[in-house]
Design an enzyme around this catalytic site. Structure first.
Site, PDB file in Angstrom:
ATOM      1  N   GLY A 121      -4.141  -9.651   2.766  1.00 49.92           N
ATOM      2  CA  GLY A 121      -3.838  -8.718   1.695  1.00 49.92           C
ATOM      3  C   GLY A 121      -5.098  -8.214   1.037  1.00 49.92           C
ATOM      4  O   GLY A 121      -5.938  -8.988   0.615  1.00 49.92           O
ATOM      5  N   VAL A 122      -5.248  -6.892   0.973  1.00 50.65           N
ATOM      6  CA  VAL A 122      -6.425  -6.306   0.335  1.00 50.65           C
ATOM      7  C   VAL A 122      -6.046  -5.130  -0.547  1.00 50.65           C
ATOM      8  O   VAL A 122      -6.835  -4.666  -1.351  1.00 50.65           O
ATOM      9  CB  VAL A 122      -7.466  -5.830   1.356  1.00 50.65           C
ATOM     10  CG1 VAL A 122      -8.299  -7.001   1.844  1.00 50.65           C
ATOM     11  CG2 VAL A 122      -6.814  -5.114   2.532  1.00 50.65           C
ATOM     12  N   GLY A 123      -4.816  -4.624  -0.403  1.00 45.10           N
ATOM     13  CA  GLY A 123      -4.382  -3.505  -1.217  1.00 45.10           C
ATOM     14  C   GLY A 123      -2.887  -3.587  -1.401  1.00 45.10           C
ATOM     15  O   GLY A 123      -2.223  -4.401  -0.769  1.00 45.10           O
ATOM     16  N   GLU A 152      -9.522  -3.836  -1.215  1.00 44.72           N
ATOM     17  CA  GLU A 152      -9.899  -2.590  -0.544  1.00 44.72           C
ATOM     18  C   GLU A 152     -11.066  -1.916  -1.259  1.00 44.72           C
ATOM     19  O   GLU A 152     -10.984  -1.580  -2.436  1.00 44.72           O
ATOM     20  CB  GLU A 152      -8.695  -1.644  -0.465  1.00 44.72           C
ATOM     21  CG  GLU A 152      -7.711  -2.100   0.610  1.00 44.72           C
ATOM     22  CD  GLU A 152      -6.453  -1.244   0.699  1.00 44.72           C
ATOM     23  OE1 GLU A 152      -5.837  -1.247   1.771  1.00 44.72           O
ATOM     24  OE2 GLU A 152      -6.104  -0.602  -0.290  1.00 44.72           O
ATOM     25  N   THR A 190       2.192 -13.750  -2.889  1.00 45.61           N
ATOM     26  CA  THR A 190       1.226 -12.716  -2.546  1.00 45.61           C
ATOM     27  C   THR A 190       1.717 -11.932  -1.363  1.00 45.61           C
ATOM     28  O   THR A 190       2.789 -12.190  -0.838  1.00 45.61           O
ATOM     29  CB  THR A 190      -0.132 -13.292  -2.175  1.00 45.61           C
ATOM     30  OG1 THR A 190      -1.021 -12.187  -1.971  1.00 45.61           O
ATOM     31  CG2 THR A 190      -0.065 -14.077  -0.880  1.00 45.61           C
ATOM     32  N   THR A 201      -4.053  -6.821   8.048  1.00 43.58           N
ATOM     33  CA  THR A 201      -3.857  -5.368   8.195  1.00 43.58           C
ATOM     34  C   THR A 201      -5.207  -4.692   7.948  1.00 43.58           C
ATOM     35  O   THR A 201      -6.016  -4.599   8.868  1.00 43.58           O
ATOM     36  CB  THR A 201      -2.768  -4.839   7.228  1.00 43.58           C
ATOM     37  OG1 THR A 201      -3.058  -5.280   5.908  1.00 43.58           O
ATOM     38  CG2 THR A 201      -1.398  -5.311   7.647  1.00 43.58           C
ATOM     39  N   THR A 202      -5.451  -4.236   6.710  1.00 40.85           N
ATOM     40  CA  THR A 202      -6.760  -3.630   6.419  1.00 40.85           C
ATOM     41  C   THR A 202      -7.777  -4.656   5.940  1.00 40.85           C
ATOM     42  O   THR A 202      -8.867  -4.291   5.501  1.00 40.85           O
ATOM     43  CB  THR A 202      -6.640  -2.509   5.362  1.00 40.85           C
ATOM     44  OG1 THR A 202      -5.976  -3.032   4.217  1.00 40.85           O
ATOM     45  CG2 THR A 202      -5.856  -1.329   5.905  1.00 40.85           C
ATOM     46  N   ASN A 238      -7.715   4.804   0.879  1.00 40.81           N
ATOM     47  CA  ASN A 238      -6.300   5.036   0.603  1.00 40.81           C
ATOM     48  C   ASN A 238      -5.902   6.497   0.578  1.00 40.81           C
ATOM     49  O   ASN A 238      -4.719   6.807   0.490  1.00 40.81           O
ATOM     50  CB  ASN A 238      -5.901   4.334  -0.689  1.00 40.81           C
ATOM     51  CG  ASN A 238      -5.792   2.844  -0.476  1.00 40.81           C
ATOM     52  OD1 ASN A 238      -5.023   2.396   0.362  1.00 40.81           O
ATOM     53  ND2 ASN A 238      -6.611   2.079  -1.178  1.00 40.81           N
TER      54      ASN A 238
END
Lengths: 385, 385
Positions: free
Chosen positions: A168-170, A257, A178, A145-146, A380
């Site tokens: 996954g980053v945020g 993020e 996870t 995603t991001t 964000n």
């Protein structure tokens, strides 16, 4: 780059139009032959239909593949969201000749928005089994995603290969699993052994990382073993799986993020491993510790403050605690000027190690996180996730 | 500006050289006559000597004044730190003709650094009792650290007056008390009544605010009542004290480090008040909710995610939950375009209200916080606190 591809897994990626940029966001991985699997999921009270469906499938022990939709979590989408998830999985299962229960489904991205079913159905119309390829690099990209980088790892275990992908980053402080991570191996391991090894490894890797304390509604970790490479030594397999999972976790934390640094908090001397983990998580999640690391500020007082937040751990007393960064001690024996200069140098690196000895007993745990930056806030406040 | 000053309290502020700018950072407030007092303190395992000494004094029931040093917390400073705290309190007590146990002491600021005792002693040499003034505005200023505004409130209760001062903008999720807040009143209230009222009010105000989840090592909340204005109606006094405390809490949240908006999370329909508070805190502390509010992004999905983090509350189910902003509902009945425009308008204001009904029973609680901004990150990566 994947160098060791497990035999017998087929990979398909495509754009299902989940956002406008035409990037691949549909990922399907299926073993040609039966496999044993285990999986762990978010404990969020707002878990979405994907998690509900996948939980049932895993309980059935027959899963041998998974489908992922990226950039839309399909969470808090009510009855229609569940119907859509069921339809997506059913159509994939039909296309590859499996029952629904043999497929896990996962989704990740914006919450509260329905899938764009027209474009999703169009992508599902194109499915042709067997899939052409086994490109796990493509799979690692299409579940992003991001994320700024694809997270993929492949290792050998005897004759068998293990490949793992993650994203996954945020919204990331997994509890049980996870955001999304999937492992495929052609090792032959009985399901109960696989289950034991997988849970043990996840506890020390994906359940030990936090980007921002915000546990996702979609966390899923799963492993599939189709046995095509024959039996392996289980202890060696556990070491290899741990190695693979830890590398993915470090990549996740480093790619948090807005993050510029990986933070590792090593806690030792605890009453037990649980206490060590609790203290480590409290420190790695403290906004004031995270911003101090970002500013390369050797502010160990904030580490002391964060340890102090474990208010129910009455056996933690300042007189017994030791704190250090890298190989330098900072409390209770304060660093001299020379040590302080080396401390700043350590903090300016891309990996910051915080060492805490509680001086109680011999429990220990290591947790992983990242610094808190203006980039996190910018990303964000401007982006609807 | 203080309009209602309680009788019989004397205030002294001065610079004790705790940092280089010459600003007042020493604050002493003492009742000329005996008073009843109660106080609550941080539960941090790294509480400093000030908290240790003040806890003992309060247990003694005879406290009638307090001394505050701002910009140095005197925490994690070992034996010498304790000796310095004892010396400061003793010299103040001697100057005003009290025993040590009649004074609370508090310190707030950087952790792990000793007081500059030369300049502190020089400031203490100047003390002359009775102090000239009763300027609580000056006191509210001189207890500040990174606060951008002094927090002070004064109200009447019958013939009696109540003044409250507070400080704190970061490292702030009080548990039992806030960073520092002190109330003085000339109302005549028996100690057990004062204790009951104070605990009840603090639970709903200072224990309901969080800037950044980072519970301080120095939290102290205290109230002193010297009775000079005669008896008051205790229920009315509780209402006035709640009003005063709530106004200070709103000021604290609004002045949170880098904050641009006050966030109020109203939780209703909970199993009990504790559950409502737990859900409220989880939402108001979520970095993703805080950044969404900062960006005026009506991203209610992040509120749903945050509610979902209460993983042990198995009675929270998405089907029963309702979410709204201001007077607009957003879940499960999604807003139309017109409502969405009004939603953004609400989010662009300086106070954002998030309403959550869990649909379980009738427990409720309101918590207070602020948005997460690039300013918070900047301030805390560049500033040693």
């Amino acid at each position: 780059m994947v160098q060791h591809t497990p035999r017998g897994f087929r990979v398909h990626t495509a754009s299902a139009g989940l956002s406008d940029d035409g990037r691949d966001d549909l990922t399907i991985v299926v073993s040609e032959t039966p496999a044993v699997a285990c999986a762990m999921f978010t404990k969020s009270r707002f878990a979405g239909p994907s998690v509900v469906l996948s939980r049932e499938a895993v309980a059935d022990f027959s899963a041998r593949g998974f489908v992922v939709l990226a950039r839309n979590a399909n969470v808090a989408t009510g009855k229609l969201g569940m119907e859509n998830a069921v339809e997506v999985r059913r159509r994939v299962a039909q296309a590859v000749g499996l029952s629904d229960q043999e497929l896990l489904i996962a989704a990740t991205g914006v919450i509260g928005v329905q899938f764009p079913m027209d474009s999703v159905r169009a992508a599902l119309d194109e499915l042709q089994w067997p899939f052409d390829g086994n490109d796990f690099d493509a799979a690692a990209h299409s579940i992003m995603t991001t994320d700024t980088k694809a997270k993929v790892i492949s290792l050998k275990c005897g004759d068998a290969s293990l490949v793992g992908i993650a994203k996954g980053v945020g919204m990331l402080e997994p509890n049980m699993a996870t955001m999304l991570t999937f492992f495929c191996t052609d090792a032959d391991i009985p399901q109960p052994e696989l289950d034991r090894v997988f849970r043990s490894v996840i506890a020390r890797t994906f359940n030990a990382v936090s980007i921002d304390t915000d546990t996702s509604t979609s966390d899923t970790a799963a492993i599939f073993a189709n046995g095509q490479a024959g039996p392996v030594d289980v202890d060696e397999f556990e070491r290899v799986l741990y190695d693979a999972a830890l590398r993915l976790v470090r990549e996740i934390a480093r790619d948090g993020e807005g993050a510029t640094k990986l933070i590792e908090v090593h806690v030792s001397g605890a009453r037990d491993d649980d206490q060590a983990k609790r203290v480590g998580k409290t420190v790695v999640n403290s906004p004031l510790v995270k911003t101090a690391v970002h500013g390369s500020d050797p502010n160990w007082g904030r580490v002391a403050m964060a340890i102090g937040k474990c208010q129910d751990d009455l056996d933690i007393v300042p007189e017994r605690v030791r704190i250090g960064f890298g190989d330098l001690d900072v409390y209770p024996d304060l660093p001299d000027e020379d040590a302080m200069a080396r401390l700043v140098e350590h903090l300016e690196g891309d990996t910051v190690q915080i060492n805490i000895d509680l001086g109680i007993a011999d429990g220990g745990f290591t947790v992983y996180g990242c610094d808190l930056t203006e980039g996190y806030v910018r990303l964000n406040s401007e982006y609807t996730t």
